[in-house]
Design a protein around this motif. Structure first.
Motif, PDB file in Angstrom:
ATOM      1  N   LEU A   5       2.972  45.996 -11.780  1.00  0.00           N
ATOM      2  CA  LEU A   5       2.442  44.591 -11.902  1.00  0.00           C
ATOM      3  C   LEU A   5       2.702  44.382 -14.021  1.00  0.00           C
ATOM      4  O   LEU A   5       2.501  43.238 -13.607  1.00  0.00           O
ATOM      5  CB  LEU A   5       1.415  44.451 -11.724  1.00  0.00           C
ATOM      6  CG  LEU A   5       1.264  45.001 -10.822  1.00  0.00           C
ATOM      7  CD1 LEU A   5      -0.860  44.642  -9.899  1.00  0.00           C
ATOM      8  CD2 LEU A   5       1.711  44.816  -9.168  1.00  0.00           C
ATOM      9  N   VAL A  86      -4.843  39.838  -3.576  1.00  0.00           N
ATOM     10  CA  VAL A  86      -4.181  38.777  -4.068  1.00  0.00           C
ATOM     11  C   VAL A  86      -4.185  37.393  -3.031  1.00  0.00           C
ATOM     12  O   VAL A  86      -4.035  37.628  -2.099  1.00  0.00           O
ATOM     13  CB  VAL A  86      -2.834  39.107  -3.427  1.00  0.00           C
ATOM     14  CG1 VAL A  86      -1.199  38.910  -3.791  1.00  0.00           C
ATOM     15  CG2 VAL A  86      -2.612  40.848  -3.884  1.00  0.00           C
ATOM     16  N   HIS A 111      -0.814  35.204  -6.499  1.00  0.00           N
ATOM     17  CA  HIS A 111       0.855  35.424  -6.241  1.00  0.00           C
ATOM     18  C   HIS A 111       1.168  33.669  -6.212  1.00  0.00           C
ATOM     19  O   HIS A 111       1.704  33.302  -4.810  1.00  0.00           O
ATOM     20  CB  HIS A 111       1.071  36.593  -5.146  1.00  0.00           C
ATOM     21  CG  HIS A 111       2.360  36.353  -4.940  1.00  0.00           C
ATOM     22  ND1 HIS A 111       2.550  36.910  -3.774  1.00  0.00           N
ATOM     23  CD2 HIS A 111       3.027  36.679  -5.821  1.00  0.00           C
ATOM     24  CE1 HIS A 111       3.988  36.450  -3.634  1.00  0.00           C
ATOM     25  NE2 HIS A 111       3.978  36.848  -4.702  1.00  0.00           N
ATOM     26  N   LEU A 182       3.571  41.018  -7.715  1.00  0.00           N
ATOM     27  CA  LEU A 182       2.232  40.584  -6.593  1.00  0.00           C
ATOM     28  C   LEU A 182       3.124  40.631  -5.073  1.00  0.00           C
ATOM     29  O   LEU A 182       2.553  41.005  -4.350  1.00  0.00           O
ATOM     30  CB  LEU A 182       2.062  39.241  -7.311  1.00  0.00           C
ATOM     31  CG  LEU A 182       1.153  39.331  -8.497  1.00  0.00           C
ATOM     32  CD1 LEU A 182       0.191  38.317  -8.919  1.00  0.00           C
ATOM     33  CD2 LEU A 182      -0.294  40.896  -8.532  1.00  0.00           C
TER      34      LEU A 182
END
Length: 214
Positions: A5, A86, A111, A182
């Motif tokens: 990430l 997320v 995201h 993401l």
């Protein structure tokens, strides 16, 4: 499965306008090390000069508040092995969160897809950011950490206020900015990690952020 990430840190990269790019160099070259160690043994010792806000980095409360916990004082329980969530942002630049979400004790990762512009001039203009009222809601609900794959968690007008930083860091909630990847994560059911070195007196530093997905 482990999902990366973080953006790579490379010589000369620009993360944020006005912040100096990192410079990579050498303290001890392999060639010079041959005169220090036994025959057949050589090492490379590098050097790097970088601003703390480079690449994918963590903000601790000390970044915003002089008396807030710094990199050496925020416990690992707030940075590593956190249950992740997320939030897929859609629509306008200002991201307003669904207040029916269960965010307590979780790393809430926003995201936006803006990471697709990283490394280009487009990354610096018109980026998505978290609505101040959503920052307050996250603080009130007890989120453990908040991250975003954008230039900043706040809108960035020159000399402007930074309400999301102000609210979340005052509540002791670390932030991770400039995330990437993401899109590869499920909505939940993963564990998030973003621990920096234990450096006293500093409020921000790059991290190797990643998620473990069962």
């Amino acid at each position: 499965m482990i999902v990366e990430l973080s953006h790579r840190i490379v010589d000369g990269m620009v993360t944020y306008p006005g912040i100096p790019a990192p410079t990579l160099g050498v303290h001890l070259s392999r060639e010079d090390s041959r005169g220090v160690y036994a025959p057949g043994t050589e090492f490379h010792i590098g050097m790097i000069t970088l601003a703390a806000n480079t690449g994918t980095y963590l903000d601790t409360p000390h970044h915003r508040y002089a008396d807030g916990p710094d990199l050496s004082q925020v416990p690992l329980t707030k940075l590593a092995d956190l249950p992740g969530l997320v939030v897929r942002a859609q629509g306008p630049r200002e991201v307003v969160l669904d207040q029916t979400l269960d965010v307590r004790g979780k790393a809430v990762l926003i995201h936006t897809g803006w990471d697709r512009h990283f490394g280009t001039d487009a990354y610096f203009h018109g980026h998505p950011y978290l609505a101040p009222e959503s920052a307050k809601w996250l603080a009130d609900q007890g989120a453990a950490l908040v991250g975003i794959d954008s230039l900043n968690i706040d809108d960035t007008p020159p000399h402007g206020e930074r309400p999301a930083h102000t609210i979340l860091l005052q509540a002791g909630i670390p932030l991770v900015e400039h995330l990437t990847g993401l899109a590869e994560l499920p909505g939940e059911g993963f564990r998030f990690h973003a621990a920096p070195p234990m450096i006293a007196g500093m409020g921000t530093f790059p991290v190797r952020a990643y998620a473990i997905v069962p």
